[in-house]
Design a protein around this motif. Structure first.
Motif, PDB file in Angstrom:
ATOM      1  N   GLU A 337      11.846  65.290 -61.070  1.00 19.07           N
ATOM      2  CA  GLU A 337      11.204  66.643 -60.327  1.00 19.07           C
ATOM      3  C   GLU A 337      11.318  65.616 -59.040  1.00 19.07           C
ATOM      4  O   GLU A 337      12.163  66.487 -57.547  1.00 19.07           O
ATOM      5  N   HIS A 338      10.544  64.419 -58.624  1.00 19.54           N
ATOM      6  CA  HIS A 338      10.335  64.834 -56.868  1.00 19.54           C
ATOM      7  C   HIS A 338      11.217  63.067 -56.268  1.00 19.54           C
ATOM      8  O   HIS A 338      11.385  63.010 -55.715  1.00 19.54           O
ATOM      9  N   LYS A 339      12.036  62.418 -57.848  1.00 15.24           N
ATOM     10  CA  LYS A 339      13.437  61.509 -57.469  1.00 15.24           C
ATOM     11  C   LYS A 339      12.925  60.405 -56.633  1.00 15.24           C
ATOM     12  O   LYS A 339      13.734  60.131 -55.103  1.00 15.24           O
ATOM     13  N   THR A 340      11.732  60.010 -56.940  1.00 17.13           N
ATOM     14  CA  THR A 340      10.649  58.707 -56.500  1.00 17.13           C
ATOM     15  C   THR A 340      10.250  57.901 -58.303  1.00 17.13           C
ATOM     16  O   THR A 340      10.359  58.601 -58.290  1.00 17.13           O
ATOM     17  N   LEU A 341       8.888  56.757 -57.573  1.00 17.05           N
ATOM     18  CA  LEU A 341       8.470  56.443 -58.450  1.00 17.05           C
ATOM     19  C   LEU A 341       7.071  56.465 -58.172  1.00 17.05           C
ATOM     20  O   LEU A 341       6.294  57.062 -57.915  1.00 17.05           O
ATOM     21  N   VAL A 385      11.529  50.007 -52.968  1.00 14.49           N
ATOM     22  CA  VAL A 385      10.676  48.561 -53.847  1.00 14.49           C
ATOM     23  C   VAL A 385      10.174  47.067 -53.436  1.00 14.49           C
ATOM     24  O   VAL A 385       9.104  47.274 -54.642  1.00 14.49           O
ATOM     25  N   LYS A 386       9.558  47.541 -52.666  1.00 17.62           N
ATOM     26  CA  LYS A 386       8.130  46.702 -51.975  1.00 17.62           C
ATOM     27  C   LYS A 386       7.072  47.414 -52.250  1.00 17.62           C
ATOM     28  O   LYS A 386       6.114  46.143 -52.469  1.00 17.62           O
ATOM     29  N   GLN A 387       6.503  48.780 -51.821  1.00 16.60           N
ATOM     30  CA  GLN A 387       5.921  49.705 -53.134  1.00 16.60           C
ATOM     31  C   GLN A 387       5.763  49.093 -54.712  1.00 16.60           C
ATOM     32  O   GLN A 387       4.991  48.722 -55.608  1.00 16.60           O
ATOM     33  N   SER A 388       6.553  49.899 -55.137  1.00 13.01           N
ATOM     34  CA  SER A 388       7.014  48.888 -56.553  1.00 13.01           C
ATOM     35  C   SER A 388       6.759  47.852 -57.138  1.00 13.01           C
ATOM     36  O   SER A 388       6.785  47.590 -58.207  1.00 13.01           O
TER      37      SER A 388
END
Length: 485
Positions: A337-341, A385-388
Motif C-alpha cells: 500500500e505504501h510502497k515502502t519498507l 537501503v541505509k535505513q533497512s
C-alpha cells in the motif's frame, strides 16, 4: 531447418530453447547480458561465493526432464533436505520445519501447542488443492479451450468453490490457535510475491511443494541450475548471442517475421520471448495493441538483498532461515500500500556454505540476507537501503543475540532498481504480476500471442514466477509449437 529465436537467457528462455531444439528447430538465444541465467546468477567476492537470485529448489523432476531430452549429458546433481526452514521469533521461539508432512505435524504440534490433527489436516488439504488444480493452473494453457475439455480439468473446476478462492490466505490460516503458526503459513504468499492478507486462500496449496514434495539443494549452488541448462543447450547446438539486445519483434500480416537487435535484423520462423511481458509490449512491440488489463495488473513484490561475508559460524542457522516480524500485517501494508519498507522487517537468511563449504573461507559463512520490498516506484532507494541495513542488523541482534555488523567482511547489495536493470523485470518485480486477487491467474498473459508464431515464457506469463513455474511455462509453450520436421 526451421529457425526459432528466444529472447532472453533466463531460466524460462533456456528451458524453451532446449525444448525447441528437441523439436528439431535451429535455436538462437539473444541475451543483453554477458551471461546466461537471468535472475539465477552468482558472484564471487573476497573469497565468498553468492547465489544472487532464487534460493529455493523444489520439483527437481522438472530439471531432470530437461536433462533427459538429449543423449548428451552435463553434470547436475542435487540432494533432498530433511529441514525445509529454520524459523525464529523475538520471544525465543524456534522451529526447525521438517520437509515431511507427518514429521512437520508432530514437531509443530510440540512447538506451537497446536493439535497434531489440525496441522495434519491442513497439510492434507494443501496436498489436495495442489493435486486438484495443478493440471489446470500449472500444466496447461489456461487460455486454450482444449484445456477445459478433459475429465481432470472438469473435476478441478467443480471443486473451485471449495478451494478457498473467495477468502484470503490469512483468513484461511486463522484455523490455527497459535498466531505464530498462522504467520508461518501466511509466509507462503511471498512465494509468488503476494500479500497473505490479499491473495486468495487457494494459495494454501503452496506449502505442499515444500513440505509434501520436499526441498532440494543443487550441488554447486542454485547457480548450477541455470548453468547446467546453458551448458546442455550449448552442447546440443543452441546458438547464444550475448551482449546483443533485442530492439523489436518484427511481423507482417500479423505473423512473426523475425527480430531486430542493436547489431542487425534477423529472419526467424518463430519467436519466443522470455522478456517480462510489460517491456515486451512497450519496447519490442510498441505498435501492437497491448492487453491493457494484463499490463495494468499490480506487480509482485521485489526484494532488497544484502550479500554479506560473515567472519563467524552460526550453528543454530541452516540453509534457509526466517526471522519473523512482530507485526506481519503492517509489514505487508507498507510493501503493497505504501510502497515502502517496514522498520521491523521479516528477514530471510540463506547460507549455502552450510552445504557447500567452498562458498566461504574456513570459519566463515556467506549470508544472502533478503527482505521483501515493493517494486521501484521512484523511491529514494539510497536512503531506504541505509535505513533497512540498520533495521536488519537490529532484527538479527534481537533474535540471535549477536551484533553481526563487525563480522561483515564484504558486502554486495541488490535493490529493485538493480533487478529491473539486470533482468528487464518491470519495476524489479520478482514474479511478474502479484496474485492479490482471485482472478490474477486468469489475467496473466497466455503463453501464445495473437501474432502468429509468437510465444511467451517466464515468470511474468502463465503459470507464474519462480523456478518450477518458469520451467512449466516453457513446457506449456513447447507443447503449443509443432515439431520442426
Amino acid at each position: 531447418m526451421l529457425r526459432a529465436a528466444v529472447i532472453g537467457a533466463g531460466i524460462g528462455g533456456l528451458a524453451a530453447a532446449l525444448r525447441l531444439r528437441h523439436k528439431g528447430y535451429h535455436v538462437t538465444v539473444f541475451e543483453k547480458n554477458d551471461y546466461a541465467g537471468g535472475k539465477l546468477h552468482a558472484i564471487e567476492k573476497d573469497g565468498y561465493r553468492f547465489d544472487l537470485g532464487p534460493s529455493l529448489f523444489t520439483l527437481p523432476e522438472l530439471m531432470d526432464e530437461l536433462h533427459q531430452l538429449f543423449q548428451e549429458k552435463v553434470d547436475f546433481d542435487y540432494s533432498s533436505q530433511e529441514t525445509a526452514c529454520h524459523y525464529f521469533w523475538e520471544d525465543g521461539t524456534q522451529f526447525q520445519a521438517p520437509a515431511q508432512p507427518s514429521k512437520f505435524a508432530s514437531k509443530a504440534s510440540e512447538v506451537f501447542n497446536e493439535p497434531k490433527k489440525n496441522i495434519g489436516k491442513y497439510l492434507e488439504n494443501s496436498k489436495d488443492k495442489y493435486e486438484t488444480t495443478k493440471s489446470l493452473f500449472l500444466e496447461k494453457s489456461l487460455h486454450k479451450a482444449s484445456t477445459y475439455l478433459n475429465r481432470d480439468t472438469l473435476k478441478a473446476i467443480a471443486k473451485i468453490p471449495l478451494l478457498g478462492i473467495t477468502g484470503t490466505l490469512d483468513s484461511y490460516n486463522q484455523t490455527f490457535h497459535n498466531p505464530k503458526l498462522t504467520q508461518l503459513f501466511n509466509r507462503y504468499a511471498t512465494y509468488n510475491g503476494s500479500s497473505p492478507y490479499q491473495t486468495p486462500g487457494i494459495m494454501s496449496m503452496i506449502p505442499h511443494l515444500e513440505i509434501g514434495l520436499g526441498t532440494y539443494y543443487p550441488q554447486g549452488g542454485m547457480h548450477r541450475i541455470s548453468q547446467s541448462l546453458y551448458e546442455l543447450a550449448d552442447k546440443v547446438g543452441v546458438e547464444f548471442r550475448f551482449r546483443e539486445s533485442v530492439t523489436s519483434i518484427n511481423q507482417k500480416n500479423n505473423t512473426v517475421t523475425g527480430i531486430s537487435t542493436d547489431h542487425q535484423d534477423y529472419e526467424f520462423d518463430l519467436v519466443v520471448s522470455n522478456m517480462d511481458i510489460f517491456p515486451t509490449y512497450k519496447k519490442l512491440m510498441p505498435d501492437v495493441k497491448e492487453p491493457k488489463r494484463t499490463l495494468e495488473q499490480e506487480r509482485s513484490s521485489s526484494a532488497l538483498i544484502f550479500y554479506w561475508g560473515i567472519d563467524h559460524e552460526f550453528p543454530q542457522l541452516g540453509l534457509h532461515n526466517i526471522l519473523f516480524s512482530e507485526d506481519y500485517p503492517t509489514e505487508f501494508q507498507h510493501i503493497f500500500e505504501h510502497k515502502t519498507l517496514f522498520e521491523d522487517p521479516t528477514v530471510y537468511i540463506n547460507i549455502t556454505s552450510k552445504l557447500s563449504p567452498e562458498d566461504a573461507p574456513a570459519g566463515c559463512e556467506n549470508w544472502f540476507v533478503m527482505i521483501n520490498a515493493p517494486g521501484d516506484y521512484g523511491q529514494d532507494w539510497d536512503q531506504m537501503v541505509k535505513q533497512s541495513r540498520k533495521n536488519i542488523i537490529a532484527k538479527i541482534k534481537k533474535v540471535l543475540n549477536v551484533d553481526v555488523e563487525p563480522l561483515i567482511q564484504t558486502e554486495y547489495i541488490l535493490t529493485p532498481q538493480d533487478i529491473e536493470k539486470n533482468t528487464s523485470s518491470y519495476r524489479g518485480a520478482l514474479y511478474g504480476a502479484a496474485s492479490n486477487n482471485k482472478f490474477a491467474a486468469f489475467l496473466r498473459h497466455p503463453n501464445f500471442s495473437k501474432i502468429k508464431n509468437l510465444y511467451h515464457v517466464g515468470g511474468s506469463v502463465h503459470p507464474g514466477g519462480g523456478i518450477p513455474l518458469c520451467l512449466l511455462s516453457a513446457k506449456i509453450t513447447a507443447d503449443l509449437i509443432p515439431d520442426a520436421q
